[in-house]
Design an enzyme around this catalytic site. Structure first.
Site, mmCIF file in Angstrom:
data_model
loop_
_atom_site.group_PDB
_atom_site.id
_atom_site.type_symbol
_atom_site.label_atom_id
_atom_site.label_comp_id
_atom_site.label_asym_id
_atom_site.label_seq_id
_atom_site.Cartn_x
_atom_site.Cartn_y
_atom_site.Cartn_z
ATOM 1 N N ARG A 50 0.179 -1.454 0.319
ATOM 2 C CA ARG A 50 -0.350 -0.264 0.018
ATOM 3 C C ARG A 50 1.225 1.372 -0.002
ATOM 4 N NH1 ARG A 50 -3.302 -2.041 5.144
ATOM 5 N NH2 ARG A 50 -4.650 -3.846 3.879
ATOM 6 N N ASP A 52 2.212 4.858 0.345
ATOM 7 C CA ASP A 52 1.350 6.139 0.952
ATOM 8 C C ASP A 52 1.009 7.161 -0.564
ATOM 9 O OD1 ASP A 52 0.878 5.680 3.161
ATOM 10 O OD2 ASP A 52 3.680 6.241 3.398
ATOM 11 N N TYR A 110 12.268 -2.013 -3.287
ATOM 12 C CA TYR A 110 12.487 -0.837 -2.833
ATOM 13 C C TYR A 110 13.247 -0.175 -3.376
ATOM 14 C CZ TYR A 110 6.803 -1.057 -0.248
ATOM 15 O OH TYR A 110 6.351 -1.246 -0.093
ATOM 16 N N ARG A 210 11.157 4.512 4.548
ATOM 17 C CA ARG A 210 11.740 6.224 4.715
ATOM 18 C C ARG A 210 12.966 6.290 6.220
ATOM 19 N NH1 ARG A 210 6.173 7.898 3.347
ATOM 20 N NH2 ARG A 210 6.849 9.591 4.349
#
Lengths: 258, 258
Positions: A50, A52, A110, A210
């Site tokens: 999911r 952001d 990622y 992050r």
């Protein structure tokens, strides 16, 4: 009924994120609407991750159970004809009924891009975090390598999260650099380096990548020592890690299945 | 009075082009407004190349005559603080009074990007021309090489143009390719090749690079033979060349001075 596996790329800049919300445009919502026109009724699309608001995907994976009899190639073409140009379906495949984009996923990769130089590139506005201060890349590379293996990543989780376990296994965690000017890249035009942090793991906590990037940047800026990573993955606190890096530098690159 | 040389990068997507116009936002207009605030009065900024709406720059050069006494580094910082993020001034230098961005230019280099594959990348919407049909790159490379040297480029000029001579000297004219997925490029996510056409010359006629690219693509699609380039630069007609490629794939890369 058939189970479809969709691989999707999107520029997340103008979306509220992957997930359908009451306000704003989501990638899930766009796909459900587009697939619903094939189906002639409502369809639920499940995403592997999911992402952001502002987060991008080069290879997000989604699954959907449909009744329509169209060939995957026709669905691929039809979906792209309906979707806006910042969302592209890269492939459509039929899978076993047991396949679920999120629960069947074995690993995700990622990437996070950082523009390191005095100026932000006009071509990377929504695609890379601009960090003007000099960064010690060798320190960042040493700190990134510490994360490989199975550790407790509670220190890199957003406050308020509730998950069964904060233990995750990271298979690869690498910082690489490229010079600004490459033959085919329109990103050039500014001095400095483009840093890329790429991480593959069996799963990620909320905002984990992050928070890792924010910590790596603090290591690169010499606000934190590379050794801080060792204590962070041995039960360190969120406050001891760096701030959460902005969403717009993050890309979901790939989801792996058995 | 001092003569300043400004080097500028911009994403041309939302602009009416380099040149100030009665309607819409131009890069020249933005720079004149920003520099005018330093000067405390109107300033005229001359660009080396008048890029059209949608055309980008990695290294446009502009000159301006100013009276203000600020250091070039302070002007650089002040301009970037005023300009929107899709326009960045990369450097400010003081030049001889004789310097003029357009008339002193000895050569310009343009690049044109083509995404060749079944799908357009969501990250290249305004930055590359999407050509889905298969392209024979070797044929395109042979055709591009023909343009080197001094030729009559009337066949690649927009109809209605009036210039003293349509003869130009091309120093370099090369088609290169890169695969879609590079470590640090967010442009990946789609299959196919990114083709880059790069051309350096002493000057260019109106829409000349885009007409060359349209012709190269027709050669790559086998609608034209590579030999057509020979007849085109020997006094061929505009109608015998390919269509003008869209503006959004074009970048002004560099302007060279003595």
């Amino acid at each position: 009924m058939r189970t479809l596996k969709l691989t999707i790329a999107y520029d997340g800049t103008r979306f509220v994120g992957w997930q359908r919300q009451t306000e704003g445009v989501s990638i899930q919502g766009l796909l459900e609407a587009a697939l619903g026109r094939f189906e002639g009724g409502p369809v639920v699309v499940h995403g592997a991750g999911r992402t952001d608001a502002g987060v991008h995907a080069l290879g997000q994976v989604a699954s959907a159970i449909v009744g329509c009899g169209h060939e995957p190639a026709a669905i691929l073409k039809g979906l792209n004809a309906q979707l806006p140009p910042d969302v592209r379906v890269l492939s459509v495949h039929e899978e076993d009924a047991a396949f679920h984009a999120r629960f069947s996923a074995r690993a995700k990769t990622y990437r996070y891009l950082v523009r390191n130089g005095p100026l932000a590139s006009p071509f990377e506005r929504g695609l890379a975090w601009h960090v003007p201060e000099p960064l010690d890349v060798t320190r960042m590379q040493a700190a990134a390598a510490v994360l490989c293996g199975t550790h407790d990543f509670a220190a890199f989780q957003s406050s308020g999260s509730t998950v069964a376990t904060t233990q995750r296994t990271i298979r690869s965690s690498v910082v690489t650099t490229s010079s600004a000017a490459t033959a085919c890249s329109p990103s050039a035009g500014v001095a400095g380096l483009l840093l890329s942090y790429e991480v593959t793991g069996d799963g990620f906590l909320r905002h984990m990548v992050r928070a890792i990037v924010g910590t790596l940047i603090d290591v690169g800026r010499r606000r934190l020592s590379p050794e801080v990573m060792v204590s962070l993955v041995e039960g360190g606190s969120r406050a001891a890690a760096g701030a959460t890096a902005p969403a717009h530098g993050l890309f979901l690159v790939r989801v792996d299945y058995d």
